[in-house]
Design a protein around this motif. Structure first.
Motif, mmCIF file in Angstrom:
data_model
loop_
_atom_site.group_PDB
_atom_site.id
_atom_site.type_symbol
_atom_site.label_atom_id
_atom_site.label_comp_id
_atom_site.label_asym_id
_atom_site.label_seq_id
_atom_site.Cartn_x
_atom_site.Cartn_y
_atom_site.Cartn_z
ATOM 1 N N ALA A 154 -53.818 -16.114 23.662
ATOM 2 C CA ALA A 154 -53.675 -17.554 23.454
ATOM 3 C C ALA A 154 -53.568 -18.216 24.824
ATOM 4 O O ALA A 154 -52.685 -17.869 25.618
ATOM 5 C CB ALA A 154 -52.443 -17.852 22.613
ATOM 6 N N ARG A 155 -54.455 -19.128 25.099
ATOM 7 C CA ARG A 155 -54.405 -19.834 26.386
ATOM 8 C C ARG A 155 -53.631 -21.126 26.163
ATOM 9 O O ARG A 155 -54.087 -22.032 25.463
ATOM 10 C CB ARG A 155 -55.827 -20.107 26.890
ATOM 11 C CG ARG A 155 -56.618 -18.801 27.117
ATOM 12 C CD ARG A 155 -57.801 -18.992 28.055
ATOM 13 N NE ARG A 155 -58.669 -20.073 27.644
ATOM 14 C CZ ARG A 155 -59.289 -20.899 28.498
ATOM 15 N NH1 ARG A 155 -59.115 -20.790 29.806
ATOM 16 N NH2 ARG A 155 -60.081 -21.853 28.032
ATOM 17 N N ILE A 156 -52.439 -21.188 26.758
ATOM 18 C CA ILE A 156 -51.535 -22.309 26.488
ATOM 19 C C ILE A 156 -51.382 -23.150 27.753
ATOM 20 O O ILE A 156 -50.436 -23.004 28.525
ATOM 21 C CB ILE A 156 -50.170 -21.800 25.953
ATOM 22 C CG1 ILE A 156 -50.374 -20.877 24.736
ATOM 23 C CG2 ILE A 156 -49.264 -22.970 25.596
ATOM 24 C CD1 ILE A 156 -51.035 -21.521 23.506
ATOM 25 N N SER A 157 -52.380 -24.010 27.966
ATOM 26 C CA SER A 157 -52.295 -24.988 29.052
ATOM 27 C C SER A 157 -53.045 -26.239 28.603
ATOM 28 O O SER A 157 -53.786 -26.214 27.613
ATOM 29 C CB SER A 157 -52.871 -24.420 30.350
ATOM 30 O OG SER A 157 -54.210 -24.035 30.181
ATOM 31 N N GLN A 158 -52.829 -27.316 29.335
ATOM 32 C CA GLN A 158 -53.264 -28.637 28.880
ATOM 33 C C GLN A 158 -54.744 -28.711 28.519
ATOM 34 O O GLN A 158 -55.113 -29.235 27.473
ATOM 35 C CB GLN A 158 -52.923 -29.672 29.963
ATOM 36 C CG GLN A 158 -52.832 -31.100 29.449
ATOM 37 C CD GLN A 158 -54.194 -31.734 29.243
ATOM 38 O OE1 GLN A 158 -55.101 -31.508 30.025
ATOM 39 N NE2 GLN A 158 -54.332 -32.527 28.177
ATOM 40 N N SER A 159 -55.606 -28.181 29.391
ATOM 41 C CA SER A 159 -57.045 -28.346 29.159
ATOM 42 C C SER A 159 -57.531 -27.551 27.944
ATOM 43 O O SER A 159 -58.601 -27.821 27.409
ATOM 44 C CB SER A 159 -57.827 -27.939 30.408
ATOM 45 O OG SER A 159 -57.597 -26.574 30.688
ATOM 46 N N VAL A 160 -56.740 -26.586 27.510
ATOM 47 C CA VAL A 160 -57.143 -25.743 26.375
ATOM 48 C C VAL A 160 -56.593 -26.284 25.056
ATOM 49 O O VAL A 160 -57.294 -26.356 24.052
ATOM 50 C CB VAL A 160 -56.654 -24.288 26.566
ATOM 51 C CG1 VAL A 160 -57.122 -23.403 25.405
ATOM 52 C CG2 VAL A 160 -57.134 -23.731 27.901
ATOM 53 N N VAL A 161 -55.303 -26.673 25.068
ATOM 54 C CA VAL A 161 -54.654 -27.080 23.807
ATOM 55 C C VAL A 161 -54.736 -28.592 23.574
ATOM 56 O O VAL A 161 -54.446 -29.067 22.469
ATOM 57 C CB VAL A 161 -53.171 -26.628 23.745
ATOM 58 C CG1 VAL A 161 -53.072 -25.108 23.886
ATOM 59 C CG2 VAL A 161 -52.312 -27.330 24.796
ATOM 60 N N LYS A 162 -55.097 -29.344 24.621
ATOM 61 C CA LYS A 162 -55.150 -30.812 24.551
ATOM 62 C C LYS A 162 -53.837 -31.357 23.976
ATOM 63 O O LYS A 162 -52.805 -31.100 24.554
ATOM 64 C CB LYS A 162 -56.387 -31.272 23.759
ATOM 65 C CG LYS A 162 -57.697 -30.865 24.420
ATOM 66 C CD LYS A 162 -57.992 -31.720 25.650
ATOM 67 C CE LYS A 162 -59.149 -31.222 26.499
ATOM 68 N NZ LYS A 162 -60.465 -31.413 25.914
ATOM 69 N N GLY A 163 -53.870 -32.034 22.835
ATOM 70 C CA GLY A 163 -52.653 -32.661 22.324
ATOM 71 C C GLY A 163 -51.774 -31.745 21.484
ATOM 72 O O GLY A 163 -50.767 -32.190 20.915
#
Ligand SMILES: [Zn+2]
Length: 372
Positions: A154-163
Motif C-alpha cells: 500500500a503506497r500511503i502518500s499524498q500523490s497516491v491516496v489523494k483525498g
C-alpha cells in the motif's frame, strides 16, 4: 544434463576463503581455498572476489509495461548481481498473473508484494479511488499465486491516496488480517501525516523509504527519530531502504545511524528511469552508500541476504550450504574514490565501492554487466 564446476578461492565476508563445487545446480561441496577438483568456472587467484548467498532486493519494479515505474526483470536482477527480486506492488489483482508468468521466463527469481489496488501502477494514484481496492479480487489473486505473493503493498502518500488519507491503509490492515500476509507500506509526502500512518503498522509489516528526506519523514528537524518510529521498531516493524528516485537522503541516513536505527533490509526501488539516470543505478551502488555511511561489509551484505531471507521465511535463500540449490552472488570491493549521490542531489565521495561480478542461480552462472 549433468554439469559440475568449481568456484575457486572466493572470500566470504567473514574473511574465510573457500572453494564451492556446484553440480546439477546444487552446492555439493565446500572446501578450503584451492582444494576442490574439477572444471574451474571462476578463479579467485586471477579475479579476486567475495561470495555471499544470492542478493535479494526487497523493493523493485519489474513490470516493464508500466511507466514510469517499470523495468525488465533480468536488467534489475541477475545482471546487477541480484538473484531474487521482490516486486513491490507494481501489479494488483488485474495483472499479477502476467508478472508471475514473466518471472518464470527470467533467470532472476521473482517474488511479489500484491498492490491492494487492483490496477497497481497502471496509474500512479492507484489508491485515490477506493473502489479500486477489491477485496474479493485480492483474495483470488493470492490463492492463484500463493508461491509468488509474499505480502501486500500500500503506497500511503499524498500523490497516491489523494483525498483518502489513511483509509486505504485501514483497508489494507483488514486485508492483511484476512489473508495472513504482512504489509509493505510506502511512506512519503503528507497528507496523511506520518504520525497517523506508522501506528497502524504491526510486527512483520515493512516501512519502505524509511530514510526519505521529505518534509513528512520519520525524523524531526534536529534529526531525532519520531516517537512513532521508535515505538514501531519495538513492535517488530521492519525497516527497508527503498532508495528510489526520491526516497534516500544521506542527511537522514546519518541521523538514523547516529541514533542506532539501522536498516533491516537494503533495497533499491529500481526501475528504468533511476537505473539509467540515477540516483539508484544498481544494487551495488546503493550498497556502496551504506559502506560509506560506516556500516561494515558484513552488515551491508546481511541486509541483502540473510536478513531479507529471514523476513521472507526462506532461510535457504540467505545461506551457503551443501545440498541447497546454488544461489550465490560474486562481488568485489574496489578501493577507489567514487562519487555517490542521494535522492536530494547531495553528493559524497566514498573511498571504496562494491561491484557485482556474477550470479549463480538455478545452477546457471551469469556474469554481471558493469556500468561504465
Ligand atoms: Zn517503489
Amino acid at each position: 544434463m549433468e554439469e559440475r564446476y568449481v568456484l575457486r578461492r572466493l572470500q566470504r565476508v567473514s574473511g574465510e576463503e573457500i572453494d564451492i563445487v556446484v553440480e546439477d545446480g546444487k552446492i555439493v561441496q565446500i572446501t578450503g581455498a584451492g582444494q576442490a577438483q574439477g572444471e574451474v568456472k571462476w578463479d579467485g587467484n586471477a579475479q579476486p572476489a567475495y561470495v555471499s548467498s544470492g542478493w535479494i532486493d526487497m523493493h523493485v519494479h519489474a513490470f516493464p509495461e508500466f511507466d514510469p515505474y517499470g523495468d525488465e526483470i533480468d536488467e534489475i536482477g541477475v545482471k546487477q548481481g541480484v538473484a531474487t527480486i521482490v516486486d513491490a506492488g507494481s501489479c494488483g489483482a488485474d495483472r499479477i498473473g502476467d508478472l508471475v508468468a514473466s518471472g518464470k521466463q527470467a533467470d532472476t527469481n521473482l517474488l511479489a508484494f500484491l498492490n491492494i489496488s487492483r490496477i497497481g501502477l497502471k496509474r500512479i494514484d492507484e489508491l485515490s479511488e477506493l473502489s479500486w481496492i477489491d477485496r474479493e479480487e485480492v483474495k483470488r489473486a493470492i490463492s492463484n499465486h500463493r508461491d509468488s505473493i509474499i505480502g501486500l503493498k500500500a503506497r500511503i502518500s499524498q500523490s497516491v491516496v489523494k483525498g483518502n488519507g489513511t483509509e486505504p491503509l485501514r483497508i489494507a490492515r483488514g486485508l492483511s488480517e484476512e489473508t495472513g500476509l504482512p504489509l509493505m507500506v510506502h511512506i512519503g509526502s503528507a497528507p496523511p501525516d506520518i504520525r497517523d500512518v506508522i501506528p497502524l503498522l504491526e510486527r512483520k509489516d515493512v516501512i519502505t523509504h524509511y530514510l526519505n528526506g521529505k518534509v513528512n519523514n520519520l525524523f524531526d528537524g534536529s534529526g531525532e527519530p519520531l516517537q512513532v518510529l521508535t515505538e514501531a521498531i519495538s513492535r517488530g516493524v521492519h525497516l527497508d531502504v527503498g532508495h528510489g528516485t526520491a526516497s534516500f537522503s544521506f542527511r537522514v541516513a546519518e541521523a538514523a545511524k547516529g541514533h542506532g536505527i539501522h536498516p533491516d533490509t537494503i533495497s533499491t526501488d529500481i526501475y528504468r528511469g533511476n537505473r539509467m539516470n540515477g540516483p539508484v543505478y544498481s544494487m551495488s551502488s546503493v550498497l556502496s552508500k551504506f559502506l560509506y555511511l560506516g556500516y561494515s561489509l558484513e552488515e551491508v551484505i546481511a541486509a541483502v541476504t540473510s536478513r531479507a531471507a529471514s523476513w521472507l521465511g526462506k532461510e535457504e535463500l540467505g545461506r551457503i550450504q551443501i545440498g541447497d540449490p546454488a544461489n550465490l552472488t560474486l562481488f568485489a570491493v574496489k578501493e577507489q574514490a567514487t562519487e555517490l549521490v542521494d535522492s536530494e542531489g547531495e553528493k559524497r565521495t566514498a573511498d571504496r565501492c562494491i561491484e557485482a561480478k556474477g550470479v549463480i542461480v538455478h545452477g546457471k552462472f551469469i556474469e554481471c554487466e558493469v556500468r561504465a
